[in-house]
Design an enzyme around this catalytic site. Sequence first.
Site, PDB file in Angstrom:
ATOM      1  CB  CYS A  43      20.241  35.570  25.220  1.00  0.00           C
ATOM      2  SG  CYS A  43      19.267  34.869  23.874  1.00  0.00           S
ATOM      3  CG  ASP A  87      22.384  38.227  26.481  1.00  0.00           C
ATOM      4  OD1 ASP A  87      21.603  37.959  27.418  1.00  0.00           O
ATOM      5  OD2 ASP A  87      21.967  38.570  25.355  1.00  0.00           O
ATOM      6  CB  THR A 147      14.395  35.663  22.405  1.00  0.00           C
ATOM      7  OG1 THR A 147      15.597  35.432  21.654  1.00  0.00           O
ATOM      8  CG2 THR A 147      13.883  37.083  22.219  1.00  0.00           C
ATOM      9  CG  HIS A 162      11.495  12.297  22.121  1.00  0.00           C
ATOM     10  ND1 HIS A 162      10.323  12.631  21.496  1.00  0.00           N
ATOM     11  CD2 HIS A 162      11.156  11.414  23.094  1.00  0.00           C
ATOM     12  CE1 HIS A 162       9.317  11.989  22.073  1.00  0.00           C
ATOM     13  NE2 HIS A 162       9.807  11.247  23.053  1.00  0.00           N
ATOM     14  CG  HIS A 216      13.671   8.781  20.652  1.00  0.00           C
ATOM     15  ND1 HIS A 216      12.768   9.511  19.915  1.00  0.00           N
ATOM     16  CD2 HIS A 216      12.954   8.178  21.631  1.00  0.00           C
ATOM     17  CE1 HIS A 216      11.559   9.356  20.427  1.00  0.00           C
ATOM     18  NE2 HIS A 216      11.640   8.554  21.475  1.00  0.00           N
TER      19      HIS A 216
END
Length: 153
Positions: free
Chosen positions: A70, A13, A72, A103, A138
């Site tokens: 973005c 963004d 955060t 993992h 995993h």
Amino acid sequence: MKAAETPIAIGADHAGLPLKAVLRAALEEAGHPVLDLGTHGPESVDYPDFGRAVAEAVAGGQARFGVVVCGTGIGISIAANRNPAIRCALVHDVTGARLTREHNDANVVAFGARMIGPEVALDALRTFLATPFAGGRHAPRVAKLSPDRNETP
């Protein structure tokens, strides 16, 4: 970063645009084809649109991996993860980038432009791309994240 033939999809963004530019330049410099899905300007846009576009490119096979950015990293990672074929992880350092590939077999990495500096993001991206999925213990866990819980990764 070792170059691959299949593109890496990237999207951000407006808040993530400057970091996206740094990451894109590094990918191209390393020889990776890049599928840049926007945004391309500083105007305010909605992060879900770009998280969805990158997720669709990875899920549809147009890109091997995705990178989303973005402010955060939280919102755009949630948007990418709405696609059941995507395992997007928000990372803040090299250790997180390595472990999410080893993992979780993550196929999209998210960064928060306001949360991480460009050098750390570059190191994390390089690590993400260079780290293979470990499989083993995993694999059954990752299979439970798949759209068809009976498939094996």
